[in-house]
Design a protein around this motif. Structure first.
Motif, PDB file in Angstrom:
ATOM      1  N   GLN A 117      44.693  32.176  16.251  1.00 58.33           N
ATOM      2  CA  GLN A 117      45.722  32.214  17.294  1.00 58.33           C
ATOM      3  C   GLN A 117      45.823  33.582  17.951  1.00 58.33           C
ATOM      4  O   GLN A 117      46.905  34.109  18.196  1.00 58.33           O
ATOM      5  CB  GLN A 117      47.065  31.748  16.729  1.00 58.33           C
ATOM      6  N   THR A 118      44.646  34.161  18.222  1.00 59.59           N
ATOM      7  CA  THR A 118      44.573  35.426  18.953  1.00 59.59           C
ATOM      8  C   THR A 118      44.068  35.121  20.367  1.00 59.59           C
ATOM      9  O   THR A 118      43.427  34.091  20.591  1.00 59.59           O
ATOM     10  CB  THR A 118      43.638  36.433  18.251  1.00 59.59           C
ATOM     11  N   PRO A 119      44.348  35.984  21.320  1.00 61.60           N
ATOM     12  CA  PRO A 119      43.948  35.716  22.710  1.00 61.60           C
ATOM     13  C   PRO A 119      42.431  35.574  22.848  1.00 61.60           C
ATOM     14  O   PRO A 119      41.661  36.293  22.211  1.00 61.60           O
ATOM     15  CB  PRO A 119      44.439  36.946  23.474  1.00 61.60           C
ATOM     16  N   ILE A 120      42.037  34.624  23.700  1.00 55.57           N
ATOM     17  CA  ILE A 120      40.607  34.454  23.974  1.00 55.57           C
ATOM     18  C   ILE A 120      40.212  35.140  25.280  1.00 55.57           C
ATOM     19  O   ILE A 120      39.035  35.214  25.599  1.00 55.57           O
ATOM     20  CB  ILE A 120      40.203  32.971  24.005  1.00 55.57           C
ATOM     21  N   GLU A 121      41.198  35.634  26.009  1.00 58.30           N
ATOM     22  CA  GLU A 121      40.889  36.350  27.240  1.00 58.30           C
ATOM     23  C   GLU A 121      39.993  37.535  26.890  1.00 58.30           C
ATOM     24  O   GLU A 121      40.219  38.229  25.916  1.00 58.30           O
ATOM     25  CB  GLU A 121      42.165  36.848  27.931  1.00 58.30           C
ATOM     26  N   GLY A 122      38.990  37.743  27.675  1.00 59.13           N
ATOM     27  CA  GLY A 122      38.058  38.832  27.426  1.00 59.13           C
ATOM     28  C   GLY A 122      36.857  38.409  26.596  1.00 59.13           C
ATOM     29  O   GLY A 122      35.858  39.116  26.558  1.00 59.13           O
ATOM     30  N   LEU A 123      36.955  37.265  25.913  1.00 58.74           N
ATOM     31  CA  LEU A 123      35.800  36.771  25.169  1.00 58.74           C
ATOM     32  C   LEU A 123      34.850  36.076  26.142  1.00 58.74           C
ATOM     33  O   LEU A 123      35.275  35.411  27.089  1.00 58.74           O
ATOM     34  CB  LEU A 123      36.222  35.787  24.079  1.00 58.74           C
ATOM     35  N   GLU A 124      33.574  36.233  25.890  1.00 58.28           N
ATOM     36  CA  GLU A 124      32.554  35.641  26.746  1.00 58.28           C
ATOM     37  C   GLU A 124      32.668  34.121  26.738  1.00 58.28           C
ATOM     38  O   GLU A 124      32.899  33.504  25.701  1.00 58.28           O
ATOM     39  CB  GLU A 124      31.176  36.077  26.222  1.00 58.28           C
ATOM     40  N   LEU A 125      32.502  33.524  27.910  1.00 57.00           N
ATOM     41  CA  LEU A 125      32.471  32.065  28.008  1.00 57.00           C
ATOM     42  C   LEU A 125      31.133  31.549  27.496  1.00 57.00           C
ATOM     43  O   LEU A 125      30.108  32.232  27.638  1.00 57.00           O
ATOM     44  CB  LEU A 125      32.652  31.614  29.456  1.00 57.00           C
ATOM     45  N   PRO A 126      31.112  30.363  26.929  1.00 57.64           N
ATOM     46  CA  PRO A 126      29.824  29.806  26.497  1.00 57.64           C
ATOM     47  C   PRO A 126      28.926  29.546  27.703  1.00 57.64           C
ATOM     48  O   PRO A 126      29.407  29.146  28.764  1.00 57.64           O
ATOM     49  CB  PRO A 126      30.201  28.512  25.782  1.00 57.64           C
ATOM     50  N   ARG A 127      27.655  29.807  27.531  1.00 59.12           N
ATOM     51  CA  ARG A 127      26.664  29.593  28.583  1.00 59.12           C
ATOM     52  C   ARG A 127      25.427  28.943  27.978  1.00 59.12           C
ATOM     53  O   ARG A 127      25.111  29.154  26.812  1.00 59.12           O
ATOM     54  CB  ARG A 127      26.243  30.927  29.231  1.00 59.12           C
ATOM     55  N   LEU A 128      24.722  28.201  28.806  1.00 56.92           N
ATOM     56  CA  LEU A 128      23.462  27.583  28.398  1.00 56.92           C
ATOM     57  C   LEU A 128      22.332  28.421  28.962  1.00 56.92           C
ATOM     58  O   LEU A 128      22.047  28.375  30.157  1.00 56.92           O
ATOM     59  CB  LEU A 128      23.388  26.141  28.905  1.00 56.92           C
ATOM     60  N   VAL A 129      21.726  29.209  28.093  1.00 55.65           N
ATOM     61  CA  VAL A 129      20.652  30.119  28.487  1.00 55.65           C
ATOM     62  C   VAL A 129      19.328  29.490  28.080  1.00 55.65           C
ATOM     63  O   VAL A 129      19.152  29.080  26.931  1.00 55.65           O
ATOM     64  CB  VAL A 129      20.821  31.494  27.792  1.00 55.65           C
ATOM     65  N   LYS A 130      18.414  29.424  29.028  1.00 59.98           N
ATOM     66  CA  LYS A 130      17.095  28.863  28.725  1.00 59.98           C
ATOM     67  C   LYS A 130      16.311  29.819  27.838  1.00 59.98           C
ATOM     68  O   LYS A 130      16.405  31.035  27.976  1.00 59.98           O
ATOM     69  CB  LYS A 130      16.317  28.583  30.010  1.00 59.98           C
ATOM     70  N   THR A 131      15.546  29.239  26.933  1.00 58.34           N
ATOM     71  CA  THR A 131      14.679  30.047  26.088  1.00 58.34           C
ATOM     72  C   THR A 131      13.425  30.400  26.883  1.00 58.34           C
ATOM     73  O   THR A 131      12.991  29.626  27.729  1.00 58.34           O
ATOM     74  CB  THR A 131      14.265  29.301  24.808  1.00 58.34           C
ATOM     75  N   PRO A 132      12.852  31.579  26.614  1.00 57.37           N
ATOM     76  CA  PRO A 132      11.622  31.923  27.334  1.00 57.37           C
ATOM     77  C   PRO A 132      10.499  30.989  26.915  1.00 57.37           C
ATOM     78  O   PRO A 132      10.456  30.543  25.772  1.00 57.37           O
ATOM     79  CB  PRO A 132      11.338  33.361  26.894  1.00 57.37           C
ATOM     80  N   PRO A 133       9.609  30.662  27.840  1.00 55.58           N
ATOM     81  CA  PRO A 133       8.478  29.798  27.486  1.00 55.58           C
ATOM     82  C   PRO A 133       7.609  30.487  26.444  1.00 55.58           C
ATOM     83  O   PRO A 133       7.503  31.710  26.413  1.00 55.58           O
ATOM     84  CB  PRO A 133       7.721  29.596  28.798  1.00 55.58           C
ATOM     85  N   HIS A 134       7.025  29.664  25.592  1.00 50.35           N
ATOM     86  CA  HIS A 134       6.134  30.225  24.562  1.00 50.35           C
ATOM     87  C   HIS A 134       4.859  30.736  25.211  1.00 50.35           C
ATOM     88  O   HIS A 134       4.290  30.104  26.073  1.00 50.35           O
ATOM     89  CB  HIS A 134       5.752  29.146  23.530  1.00 50.35           C
ATOM     90  N   ASN A 135       4.468  31.930  24.799  1.00 51.67           N
ATOM     91  CA  ASN A 135       3.216  32.489  25.287  1.00 51.67           C
ATOM     92  C   ASN A 135       2.083  31.934  24.446  1.00 51.67           C
ATOM     93  O   ASN A 135       2.074  32.071  23.238  1.00 51.67           O
ATOM     94  CB  ASN A 135       3.216  34.007  25.191  1.00 51.67           C
TER      95      ASN A 135
END
Length: 139
Positions: A117-135
């Motif tokens: 029950q602590t503030p979430i303001e300032g915490l990063e929002l969840p994001r869907l980041v693509k993984t780099p393609p395998h070399n």
């Protein structure tokens, strides 16, 4: 002829990656349009019966948790964030070409704040980041 379980995973994952609705839902998720991305992920989830289903459901639950937060429903957000994280932790860390470890870490910080029950303001929002393609090395 028996189907190879690994081939089933690849086929389902490849089909989802080729579906333009996945890219649209990911864009909406990353834009913070939780309701619209919920609709996109939910339609894909309903059509998926294999091993990618929990990935879609986990992402969907995190999106709905964020929608609950926007609407001031911290209890609902806490429950759904926890359920979504539980599903994603059991999935391949790069399922659907998404860095699920980053999503889990960001969402876990938000869940801990909700639980404490602590503030979430300032915490990063969840994001869907693509993984780099395998070399792949070429001999």
């Amino acid at each position: 002829m028996r189907s190879n379980p690994e081939q089933q995973v690849l086929t389902e994952e490849q089909e989802l990656l080729a579906d333009t609705r996945l890219g649209e839902a990911m864009f909406l998720f990353n834009s913070g349009d939780w309701y619209a991305c919920h609709d996109g992920f939910e339609s894909l989830w309903h059509e998926t019966a294999g091993p990618m289903r929990p990935v879609l459901q986990g992402i969907l639950q995190i999106a709905v948790a964020e929608l609950h937060l926007e609407r001031g429903n911290c209890r609902g957000a806490t429950i759904l964030m926890g359920e979504g994280l539980g599903r994603l932790k059991a999935c391949s860390p790069t399922a659907l070409g998404i860095d699920l470890v980053a999503l889990i870490n960001t969402s876990m910080q938000r869940l801990l704040a909700l639980q404490q029950q602590t503030p979430i303001e300032g915490l990063e929002l969840p994001r869907l980041v693509k993984t780099p393609p395998h070399n792949r090395s070429i001999d």
